[in-house]
Design a protein around this motif. Structure first.
Motif, PDB file in Angstrom:
ATOM      1  N   LEU A 121      12.161   6.534   3.940  1.00  0.00           N
ATOM      2  CA  LEU A 121      12.220   6.947   5.355  1.00  0.00           C
ATOM      3  C   LEU A 121      11.492   6.460   6.257  1.00  0.00           C
ATOM      4  O   LEU A 121      12.153   6.202   7.352  1.00  0.00           O
ATOM      5  CB  LEU A 121      11.867   8.648   4.808  1.00  0.00           C
ATOM      6  CG  LEU A 121      12.041   9.551   6.229  1.00  0.00           C
ATOM      7  CD1 LEU A 121      13.473   9.726   6.701  1.00  0.00           C
ATOM      8  CD2 LEU A 121      11.387  10.801   6.221  1.00  0.00           C
ATOM      9  N   ILE A 122      10.538   6.072   5.910  1.00  0.00           N
ATOM     10  CA  ILE A 122       9.681   5.389   7.139  1.00  0.00           C
ATOM     11  C   ILE A 122      10.031   4.189   7.391  1.00  0.00           C
ATOM     12  O   ILE A 122       9.822   3.812   8.700  1.00  0.00           O
ATOM     13  CB  ILE A 122       7.859   5.544   6.693  1.00  0.00           C
ATOM     14  CG1 ILE A 122       7.650   6.965   6.711  1.00  0.00           C
ATOM     15  CG2 ILE A 122       7.339   4.815   7.469  1.00  0.00           C
ATOM     16  CD1 ILE A 122       6.284   7.120   6.009  1.00  0.00           C
ATOM     17  N   ILE A 138      -5.731  11.183   5.621  1.00  0.00           N
ATOM     18  CA  ILE A 138      -5.458  11.998   7.075  1.00  0.00           C
ATOM     19  C   ILE A 138      -4.306  11.134   7.706  1.00  0.00           C
ATOM     20  O   ILE A 138      -3.442  11.694   8.443  1.00  0.00           O
ATOM     21  CB  ILE A 138      -6.623  12.289   8.070  1.00  0.00           C
ATOM     22  CG1 ILE A 138      -7.542  13.413   7.344  1.00  0.00           C
ATOM     23  CG2 ILE A 138      -6.259  12.699   9.417  1.00  0.00           C
ATOM     24  CD1 ILE A 138      -8.871  13.566   7.978  1.00  0.00           C
ATOM     25  N   LYS A 139      -4.532   9.664   7.855  1.00  0.00           N
ATOM     26  CA  LYS A 139      -3.657   8.816   8.622  1.00  0.00           C
ATOM     27  C   LYS A 139      -2.173   9.004   7.933  1.00  0.00           C
ATOM     28  O   LYS A 139      -1.300   9.086   8.660  1.00  0.00           O
ATOM     29  CB  LYS A 139      -4.233   7.556   8.715  1.00  0.00           C
ATOM     30  CG  LYS A 139      -3.300   6.478   9.281  1.00  0.00           C
ATOM     31  CD  LYS A 139      -3.823   5.272   9.148  1.00  0.00           C
ATOM     32  CE  LYS A 139      -3.017   3.885   9.900  1.00  0.00           C
ATOM     33  NZ  LYS A 139      -3.344   2.707   9.660  1.00  0.00           N
ATOM     34  N   ARG A 140      -2.113   9.278   6.627  1.00  0.00           N
ATOM     35  CA  ARG A 140      -0.934   9.225   5.811  1.00  0.00           C
ATOM     36  C   ARG A 140      -0.345  10.489   6.247  1.00  0.00           C
ATOM     37  O   ARG A 140       0.740  10.730   6.376  1.00  0.00           O
ATOM     38  CB  ARG A 140      -1.311   9.029   4.345  1.00  0.00           C
ATOM     39  CG  ARG A 140      -1.452   7.763   3.861  1.00  0.00           C
ATOM     40  CD  ARG A 140      -1.789   7.247   2.685  1.00  0.00           C
ATOM     41  NE  ARG A 140      -2.386   6.055   2.155  1.00  0.00           N
ATOM     42  CZ  ARG A 140      -2.593   5.582   0.869  1.00  0.00           C
ATOM     43  NH1 ARG A 140      -2.807   6.449  -0.061  1.00  0.00           N
ATOM     44  NH2 ARG A 140      -3.011   4.519   0.930  1.00  0.00           N
ATOM     45  N   ILE A 141      -1.020  11.521   6.193  1.00  0.00           N
ATOM     46  CA  ILE A 141      -0.531  13.061   6.294  1.00  0.00           C
ATOM     47  C   ILE A 141      -0.001  12.973   7.655  1.00  0.00           C
ATOM     48  O   ILE A 141       1.106  13.665   8.002  1.00  0.00           O
ATOM     49  CB  ILE A 141      -1.573  13.950   6.020  1.00  0.00           C
ATOM     50  CG1 ILE A 141      -1.981  14.246   4.724  1.00  0.00           C
ATOM     51  CG2 ILE A 141      -1.145  15.638   6.743  1.00  0.00           C
ATOM     52  CD1 ILE A 141      -3.047  15.037   4.441  1.00  0.00           C
ATOM     53  N   LYS A 142      -0.659  12.535   8.989  1.00  0.00           N
ATOM     54  CA  LYS A 142      -0.121  12.375  10.018  1.00  0.00           C
ATOM     55  C   LYS A 142       1.249  11.629  10.091  1.00  0.00           C
ATOM     56  O   LYS A 142       2.256  11.958  10.831  1.00  0.00           O
ATOM     57  CB  LYS A 142      -1.124  11.865  10.967  1.00  0.00           C
ATOM     58  CG  LYS A 142      -2.382  12.732  11.453  1.00  0.00           C
ATOM     59  CD  LYS A 142      -3.164  12.192  12.400  1.00  0.00           C
ATOM     60  CE  LYS A 142      -4.281  13.254  12.694  1.00  0.00           C
ATOM     61  NZ  LYS A 142      -5.393  12.433  13.700  1.00  0.00           N
ATOM     62  N   LEU A 143       1.146  10.625   9.519  1.00  0.00           N
ATOM     63  CA  LEU A 143       2.449   9.701   9.546  1.00  0.00           C
ATOM     64  C   LEU A 143       3.635  10.551   9.048  1.00  0.00           C
ATOM     65  O   LEU A 143       4.762  10.528   9.528  1.00  0.00           O
ATOM     66  CB  LEU A 143       2.228   8.418   8.790  1.00  0.00           C
ATOM     67  CG  LEU A 143       3.485   7.579   8.649  1.00  0.00           C
ATOM     68  CD1 LEU A 143       3.913   7.103  10.181  1.00  0.00           C
ATOM     69  CD2 LEU A 143       3.116   6.069   7.835  1.00  0.00           C
ATOM     70  N   ILE A 144       3.516  11.206   7.774  1.00  0.00           N
ATOM     71  CA  ILE A 144       4.647  11.838   7.416  1.00  0.00           C
ATOM     72  C   ILE A 144       4.910  13.016   7.897  1.00  0.00           C
ATOM     73  O   ILE A 144       6.263  13.358   8.180  1.00  0.00           O
ATOM     74  CB  ILE A 144       4.078  12.318   5.785  1.00  0.00           C
ATOM     75  CG1 ILE A 144       3.880  10.995   4.871  1.00  0.00           C
ATOM     76  CG2 ILE A 144       4.946  13.289   5.061  1.00  0.00           C
ATOM     77  CD1 ILE A 144       2.989  11.585   3.538  1.00  0.00           C
ATOM     78  N   ALA A 146       0.886  -1.293   0.170  1.00  0.00           N
ATOM     79  CA  ALA A 146      -0.154   0.070  -0.064  1.00  0.00           C
ATOM     80  C   ALA A 146       0.731   1.280   0.008  1.00  0.00           C
ATOM     81  O   ALA A 146       2.074   1.212   0.576  1.00  0.00           O
ATOM     82  CB  ALA A 146      -0.920   0.157   1.268  1.00  0.00           C
ATOM     83  N   SER A 147       0.541   2.182  -0.662  1.00  0.00           N
ATOM     84  CA  SER A 147       1.070   3.487  -0.828  1.00  0.00           C
ATOM     85  C   SER A 147       1.227   4.197   0.428  1.00  0.00           C
ATOM     86  O   SER A 147       0.120   4.001   1.140  1.00  0.00           O
ATOM     87  CB  SER A 147       0.520   4.314  -2.228  1.00  0.00           C
ATOM     88  OG  SER A 147       1.316   5.746  -1.856  1.00  0.00           O
ATOM     89  N   LEU A 148       2.016   5.055   0.820  1.00  0.00           N
ATOM     90  CA  LEU A 148       2.363   5.784   1.784  1.00  0.00           C
ATOM     91  C   LEU A 148       2.159   7.267   1.667  1.00  0.00           C
ATOM     92  O   LEU A 148       2.094   8.268   2.514  1.00  0.00           O
ATOM     93  CB  LEU A 148       3.719   5.676   2.472  1.00  0.00           C
ATOM     94  CG  LEU A 148       4.041   4.360   2.934  1.00  0.00           C
ATOM     95  CD1 LEU A 148       5.496   4.349   3.335  1.00  0.00           C
ATOM     96  CD2 LEU A 148       3.291   4.037   4.283  1.00  0.00           C
ATOM     97  N   SER A 149       1.855   7.513   0.288  1.00  0.00           N
ATOM     98  CA  SER A 149       1.803   8.890  -0.224  1.00  0.00           C
ATOM     99  C   SER A 149       0.259   9.240  -0.279  1.00  0.00           C
ATOM    100  O   SER A 149      -0.704   8.375  -0.393  1.00  0.00           O
ATOM    101  CB  SER A 149       2.337   9.005  -1.583  1.00  0.00           C
ATOM    102  OG  SER A 149       1.858  10.316  -2.203  1.00  0.00           O
ATOM    103  N   PRO A 150      -0.112  10.389   0.084  1.00  0.00           N
ATOM    104  CA  PRO A 150      -1.546  11.017  -0.006  1.00  0.00           C
ATOM    105  C   PRO A 150      -2.008  11.150  -1.304  1.00  0.00           C
ATOM    106  O   PRO A 150      -3.270  11.192  -1.664  1.00  0.00           O
ATOM    107  CB  PRO A 150      -1.850  12.310   0.934  1.00  0.00           C
ATOM    108  CG  PRO A 150      -0.325  12.685   0.751  1.00  0.00           C
ATOM    109  CD  PRO A 150       0.584  11.644   0.699  1.00  0.00           C
ATOM    110  N   LEU A 151      -0.923  11.205  -2.427  1.00  0.00           N
ATOM    111  CA  LEU A 151      -1.311  11.498  -3.680  1.00  0.00           C
ATOM    112  C   LEU A 151      -1.323  10.060  -4.655  1.00  0.00           C
ATOM    113  O   LEU A 151      -0.570   9.144  -4.158  1.00  0.00           O
ATOM    114  CB  LEU A 151      -0.080  12.520  -4.318  1.00  0.00           C
ATOM    115  CG  LEU A 151      -0.021  13.870  -3.865  1.00  0.00           C
ATOM    116  CD1 LEU A 151       1.139  14.707  -4.261  1.00  0.00           C
ATOM    117  CD2 LEU A 151      -1.358  14.517  -4.488  1.00  0.00           C
TER     118      LEU A 151
END
Length: 283
Positions: free
Chosen positions: A47-48, A152-158, A2-7
């Protein structure tokens, strides 16, 4: 994976992660750089997953830059906007109009507009039409790729890694001089706009002269650095990088109907290709 990007992006660069990770590990890389960040999928995963200590992501498109800069510096404001914004056609027209004035609107508004259109337009292309059509008569509607909780979950993680992320807004050629040349132990992944399809996919596409100038800059300014570069298959590109090691590999595109395409991957003289067939489907 699964992607980690919001885009959302039509190219399948996330699939190169394991190979890029191999290059990072085999060359003792601590900083990973993307001059054409877009969705920054590989950068975020490196990074993550703690494969690198720092990432530098750059995009000349002010809309893309505004989104990343806002995620890093003002995530709570962006999250509140996402929560408060309805995902409907009235809003789509509002966000499209904001995008048309991207050089003049405030960064937070532009960040939301970029995210909104990326998630509601066909294949994530900002300049494409809305999913389901303006009459919303299609099988899928404009909100089918806009899961607010997931985004929102992805944004918080980044945002939690913000002290390890640098976001820039340069033309790629200027970015090399201003940022890349100041780094040590870095690997740069160039992913320029496609040569043939660029005008159809990107708001900031390259002219043939831009591609030529980028090649000149990379070959002159990045001579003693680790870099890889991907491109669509075009004879003009093969000629521009004819003195570099390269391979052709398969990747999946998600434009309209998912298809398997081919791309070039070029390497700097300093970068050992390694066992690329272990990680990518080579042509």
């Amino acid at each position: 994976m699964a992607s980690l990007s919001p885009l959302r992006y039509p190219g399948g660069k996330d699939k190169t992660y394991y190979y890029v990770k191999h290059l990072v590990n085999s060359n003792n890389i601590s900083t990973y750089i993307e001059p054409f960040a877009g969705g920054a999928a590989v950068a975020l995963r490196l990074l993550i997953n703690h494969d690198v200590k720092k990432i530098i992501i750059n995009d000349y498109d002010r809309g893309i830059y505004a989104l990343w800069n806002t995620i890093i510096n003002h995530p709570d404001q962006l999250i509140q906007l996402i929560q408060d914004t309805p995902i409907d056609m009235d809003q789509w027209y509002i966000q499209r109009d904001i995008q048309k004035q991207k050089d003049h609107v405030d960064e937070l508004s532009l960040a939301l507009s970029t995210l909104f259109l990326n998630r509601t337009n066909r294949s994530g292309i900002i300049k494409a039409g809305v999913i389901g059509g303006k009459e919303q008569s299609g099988t899928y509607k404009l909100d089918c790729r806009f899961n607010k909780a997931t985004i929102i979950k992805r944004i918080k993680l980044i945002a939690s890694y913000s002290n390890q992320i640098r976001v820039c807004n340069y033309d790629a050629k200027d970015f090399i001089e201003a940022e890349i040349k100041k780094t040590r132990n870095s690997l740069t992944f160039f992913d320029p706009p496609y040569y043939d399809k660029g005008p159809d996919l990107y708001t900031n596409f390259y002219s043939p002269e831009d591609h030529i100038e980028l090649a000149r800059t990379i070959k002159s300014k990045m001579r003693n650095r680790y870099w890889i570069l991907t491109y669509d298959i075009a004879s003009q590109i093969e000629e521009l990088y004819r003195n570099q090691d390269y391979t052709k590999y398969y990747l999946n595109y998600s434009i309209a109907t998912p298809t398997e395409g081919q791309e070039f991957m070029f390497f700097s003289n300093k970068t050992d290709m390694g066992d690329i067939q272990k990680y990518l489907k080579v042509v």
